[in-house]
Write a protein that holds these residues in place. Structure first.
Motif, short mmCIF file in Angstrom:
data_model
loop_
_atom_site.label_atom_id
_atom_site.label_comp_id
_atom_site.label_asym_id
_atom_site.label_seq_id
_atom_site.Cartn_x
_atom_site.Cartn_y
_atom_site.Cartn_z
N GLY A 137 0.80 -1.32 -0.06
CA GLY A 137 -0.11 0.12 0.06
C GLY A 137 0.81 1.26 -0.10
O GLY A 137 0.25 2.34 -0.68
N LEU A 138 2.00 1.25 0.64
CA LEU A 138 2.84 2.31 0.78
C LEU A 138 3.34 2.48 -0.63
O LEU A 138 3.83 3.70 -1.10
N ILE A 139 3.75 1.55 -1.29
CA ILE A 139 4.48 1.65 -2.67
C ILE A 139 3.22 2.34 -3.67
O ILE A 139 3.57 3.14 -4.40
N ARG A 140 2.09 1.75 -3.70
CA ARG A 140 0.90 1.91 -4.26
C ARG A 140 0.63 3.46 -4.19
O ARG A 140 0.48 4.51 -5.29
N HIS A 141 0.40 3.72 -3.09
CA HIS A 141 -0.15 4.99 -2.64
C HIS A 141 0.80 6.19 -2.13
O HIS A 141 0.32 7.42 -1.59
N GLY A 142 2.34 5.78 -1.82
CA GLY A 142 3.17 6.88 -1.31
C GLY A 142 3.32 8.03 -2.28
O GLY A 142 2.86 8.00 -3.61
N PRO A 143 3.98 9.29 -1.98
CA PRO A 143 3.90 10.41 -2.68
C PRO A 143 4.75 10.25 -3.72
O PRO A 143 4.91 10.95 -4.82
N LYS A 144 5.79 9.36 -3.91
CA LYS A 144 6.92 9.27 -4.76
C LYS A 144 6.61 8.24 -5.76
O LYS A 144 5.95 7.15 -5.57
N PRO A 161 8.63 17.41 -7.35
CA PRO A 161 7.97 16.34 -6.47
C PRO A 161 6.46 16.70 -6.00
O PRO A 161 5.65 15.62 -6.19
N ALA A 162 5.92 17.80 -6.08
CA ALA A 162 4.70 18.11 -5.89
C ALA A 162 3.79 17.82 -6.97
O ALA A 162 2.92 17.19 -6.81
N VAL A 163 4.29 17.94 -8.27
CA VAL A 163 3.48 17.66 -9.30
C VAL A 163 3.41 16.25 -9.48
O VAL A 163 2.40 15.51 -9.66
N SER A 168 1.22 26.61 -6.00
CA SER A 168 2.25 25.80 -5.31
C SER A 168 3.56 26.61 -5.94
O SER A 168 3.64 27.47 -6.82
N TRP A 169 4.68 26.50 -5.03
CA TRP A 169 5.97 27.20 -5.29
C TRP A 169 6.39 26.48 -6.77
O TRP A 169 6.86 27.11 -7.70
N ASP A 170 6.42 25.36 -6.84
CA ASP A 170 6.74 24.39 -8.16
C ASP A 170 6.14 24.80 -9.31
O ASP A 170 7.04 25.16 -10.37
N MET A 171 5.02 25.19 -9.32
CA MET A 171 4.29 25.70 -10.60
C MET A 171 4.88 27.11 -10.88
O MET A 171 5.28 27.30 -12.14
N HIS A 172 5.04 27.84 -10.01
CA HIS A 172 5.55 29.44 -10.31
C HIS A 172 6.88 29.30 -10.65
O HIS A 172 7.30 29.92 -11.65
N GLU A 173 7.63 28.20 -9.96
CA GLU A 173 8.95 28.36 -10.44
C GLU A 173 9.16 27.79 -11.86
O GLU A 173 9.93 28.18 -12.58
N GLY A 174 8.41 26.56 -12.01
CA GLY A 174 8.65 26.12 -13.38
C GLY A 174 8.24 27.05 -14.62
O GLY A 174 8.94 27.08 -15.56
N LEU A 175 7.14 27.83 -14.38
CA LEU A 175 6.65 28.87 -15.29
C LEU A 175 7.82 29.92 -15.41
O LEU A 175 8.18 30.42 -16.52
N ALA A 176 8.34 30.21 -14.39
CA ALA A 176 9.44 31.39 -14.32
C ALA A 176 10.49 30.94 -15.06
O ALA A 176 11.19 31.69 -16.08
N ALA A 177 10.82 29.77 -14.82
CA ALA A 177 12.14 28.93 -15.60
C ALA A 177 11.92 28.87 -17.01
O ALA A 177 12.65 29.04 -17.81
N GLY A 205 9.21 21.26 -3.94
CA GLY A 205 8.38 20.14 -3.47
C GLY A 205 6.95 20.55 -2.81
O GLY A 205 6.42 19.73 -2.15
N TYR A 206 6.79 21.95 -2.87
CA TYR A 206 5.63 22.35 -2.35
C TYR A 206 5.10 23.44 -3.19
O TYR A 206 5.71 23.92 -4.03
#
Length: 179
Positions: A10-17, A123-125, A158-167, A178-179
């Motif tokens: 279950g951890l493998i299936r539903h873990g965040p990574k 990691p967030a996406v 999220s930080w990551d989406m804003h960072e991704g678009l800026a990059a 990751g957030y």
């Protein structure tokens, strides 16, 4: 033991990574169930997979009967479950369980290169994508699309989406947090 196996898979299936299986050799019964718990499956050319539970009068308990039909289709799953036979990694790729088959000597290098590629992603996406994709199998299409939109709206903050678009705009590699 059964509770520990259920919890671990279950951890493998539903873990965040994202979890990548690298199959080299045999993946039978519980080994196949572990492979099915992973998000992506890479296999060596010589790898063999199957569900050997019926060969020993054992009932699967970690996805053999419940998850295998979702991964390879009902008729193929019944064939594997009832016969207890192995099939090649290449055949499992044709059936949809394996993502990529590589030469035996290249398995470790190929999986590491792919894992390195994933480590550059947000990691967030990846977490949101895994979660929504997993849940989409249990609901109809409109509900799955609604869940996706709900996650997009949350991810837009999220930080990551804003960072991704800026990059992207600045033509540089993003630095995700990751957030």
């Amino acid at each position: 033991l059964l509770d520990l196996v259920e919890h671990t898979f279950g951890l493998i299936r539903h873990g965040p990574k994202p979890v990548i299986a690298a199959v080299n050799g045999l993946a039978m019964a519980g080994g196949l169930e572990m492979v099915m718990s992973c998000d992506l499956v890479f296999a060596a050319e010589s790898a063999q997979m199957g569900d050997a539970h019926s060969n020993f009068g054992v009932f699967p308990g970690a996805g053999g009967a419940a998850i295998l039909p979702r991964r390879v289709g009902l008729n193929r799953a019944k064939y594997l479950l009832f016969s207890g036979e192995n099939v090649s990694a290449r055949e499992m790729m044709e059936w949809g369980l394996v993502n990529k088959v590589v030469a035996d000597a290249q398995l470790r290098e190929t999986v590491q290169a792919f894992a390195d590629k994933l480590s550059d992603k947000s990691p967030a996406v990846l977490c949101r994508m895994k979660s929504v994709a997993n849940r989409s199998l249990n609901v109809d299409e409109p509900a799955a699309l609604a869940e996706e939109m709900l996650n997009l709206r949350a991810h837009m903050r999220s930080w990551d989406m804003h960072e991704g678009l800026a990059a992207f705009n600045e033509k540089r590699k993003p630095r995700f947090r990751g957030y």
